[in-house]
Write an enzyme that holds these catalytic residues in place. Sequence first.
Site, PDB file in Angstrom:
ATOM      1  N   SER A  89       0.820  -1.223   0.000  1.00 22.87           N
ATOM      2  CA  SER A  89       0.000   0.000   0.000  1.00 22.87           C
ATOM      3  C   SER A  89       0.851   1.269   0.000  1.00 22.87           C
ATOM      4  O   SER A  89       2.034   1.247   0.356  1.00 22.87           O
ATOM      5  CB  SER A  89      -0.918   0.011   1.225  1.00 22.87           C
ATOM      6  OG  SER A  89      -1.694  -1.159   1.258  1.00 22.87           O
TER       7      SER A  89
HETATM    8  C1  LIG Z   1      -3.032  -4.083  -0.563  1.00 14.24           C
HETATM    9  S1  LIG Z   1      -2.397  -5.681  -0.284  1.00 14.24           S
HETATM   10  C2  LIG Z   1      -1.780  -5.585   1.344  1.00 14.24           C
HETATM   11  C3  LIG Z   1      -0.586  -4.795   1.564  1.00 14.24           C
HETATM   12  C4  LIG Z   1       0.107  -5.224   2.823  1.00 14.24           C
HETATM   13  N1  LIG Z   1      -0.615  -4.888   4.021  1.00 14.24           N
HETATM   14  C5  LIG Z   1       1.516  -4.712   2.839  1.00 14.24           C
HETATM   15  O1  LIG Z   1       1.908  -4.024   3.798  1.00 14.24           O
HETATM   16  O2  LIG Z   1       2.249  -5.021   1.891  1.00 14.24           O
HETATM   17  C6  LIG Z   1      -3.813  -6.690   0.088  1.00 14.24           C
HETATM   18  C7  LIG Z   1      -3.452  -8.117   0.453  1.00 14.24           C
HETATM   19  O3  LIG Z   1      -4.616  -8.757   0.937  1.00 14.24           O
HETATM   20  C8  LIG Z   1      -4.570 -10.098   0.540  1.00 14.24           C
HETATM   21  N2  LIG Z   1      -5.916 -10.660   0.671  1.00 14.24           N
HETATM   22  C9  LIG Z   1      -6.994 -10.512  -0.148  1.00 14.24           C
HETATM   23  N3  LIG Z   1      -8.040 -11.182   0.335  1.00 14.24           N
HETATM   24  C10 LIG Z   1      -7.639 -11.776   1.486  1.00 14.24           C
HETATM   25  C11 LIG Z   1      -8.282 -12.604   2.442  1.00 14.24           C
HETATM   26  N4  LIG Z   1      -9.552 -12.988   2.311  1.00 14.24           N
HETATM   27  N5  LIG Z   1      -7.550 -13.021   3.501  1.00 14.24           N
HETATM   28  C12 LIG Z   1      -6.253 -12.667   3.660  1.00 14.24           C
HETATM   29  N6  LIG Z   1      -5.597 -11.891   2.762  1.00 14.24           N
HETATM   30  C13 LIG Z   1      -6.286 -11.449   1.699  1.00 14.24           C
HETATM   31  C14 LIG Z   1      -4.054 -10.012  -0.879  1.00 14.24           C
HETATM   32  O4  LIG Z   1      -3.571 -11.240  -1.349  1.00 14.24           O
HETATM   33  C15 LIG Z   1      -2.972  -8.947  -0.728  1.00 14.24           C
HETATM   34  O5  LIG Z   1      -1.735  -9.502  -0.460  1.00 14.24           O
END
Ligand SMILES: C[S@@+](CC[C@H](N)C(=O)[O-])C[C@H]1O[C@@H](n2cnc3c(N)ncnc32)[C@H](O)[C@@H]1O
Length: 251
Positions: free
Chosen positions: A101
């Site tokens: 992000s």
């Molecule tokens: C915007 S990215 C997160 C960025 C992260 N917090 C970082 O600091 O790099 C969103 C993440 O949420 C994960 N994601 C999506 N749906 C999810 C779920 N149901 N449970 C866990 N992770 C999930 C995606 O695979 C992705 O890696």
Amino acid sequence: MGLPRKDVASLRRLAAAICSLLLAMVAQAAADPYAAARLDMVRTIEVIARKAGGGATPTTLDAGVLEAMRRVPRHAFVPTSLRGLAYDDRPLPIGYGQTISEPYIVALMTDLLRLPPHSRVLEIGTGSGYQAAVLAELGHQVYSIEIVPALAGQAATRLSGLGYTTVHVRRGDGYFGWPEAAPFDAIVVTAAATQIPPPLLEQLNPGGRMVIPVGAAFLVQQLMLIEKLADGTIRTEALLPVAFVPLTGGQ
Ligand SMILES: C[S@@+](CC[C@H](N)C(=O)[O-])C[C@H]1O[C@@H](n2cnc3c(N)ncnc32)[C@H](O)[C@@H]1O
């Protein structure tokens, strides 16, 4: 006619001080070539907060959060080919169609959690592990869930390699939270949900806060602040429009 002796001595002292300062700067740049860029990133975050803040969105962010972001090496959380962009205030691709992000949003979401010292925090969407590292740098216990197995594995290896021993990463569907480790003092969801997942509300301590983007996938969502009051009542507030990758899985 030469300079008086005391002036020569002062000049020598000044030259020696300048030399040691330059040597210290060269040593620091060699040890961490990204240190200056990281400081600039935090200054940019402060400027954005002043311009974008207002209402329930803070215009000045917590000093501890900013200090943590001055310390976490964001370049270590992005693909090597993108390290030159690591301290720009923008999301970057991390593979598997996912992103790390934007730094301002990481700072804002962390600030909004208003974490007391030594909190237990649940993060949904580990991604690169950067947000988890910022929370760990603040001294909290972090439980982070990632649905993409490869990203979960990479983030766990990266975080332990960097010495973040208070982050626990698990592969799974964050919609259902982490019941065995609940309750949590705060929850941060870093992917956009179409609704607030009821299991996450259940796993939040009374007095706790959750920050979550809510809205349709691939459109603009609302960043929501959820507070669970002491009597269990839920208070929700829409803060600002954001654009996150979708929360996938079995919701
Ligand atoms: C915007 S990215 C997160 C960025 C992260 N917090 C970082 O600091 O790099 C969103 C993440 O949420 C994960 N994601 C999506 N749906 C999810 C779920 N149901 N449970 C866990 N992770 C999930 C995606 O695979 C992705 O890696």
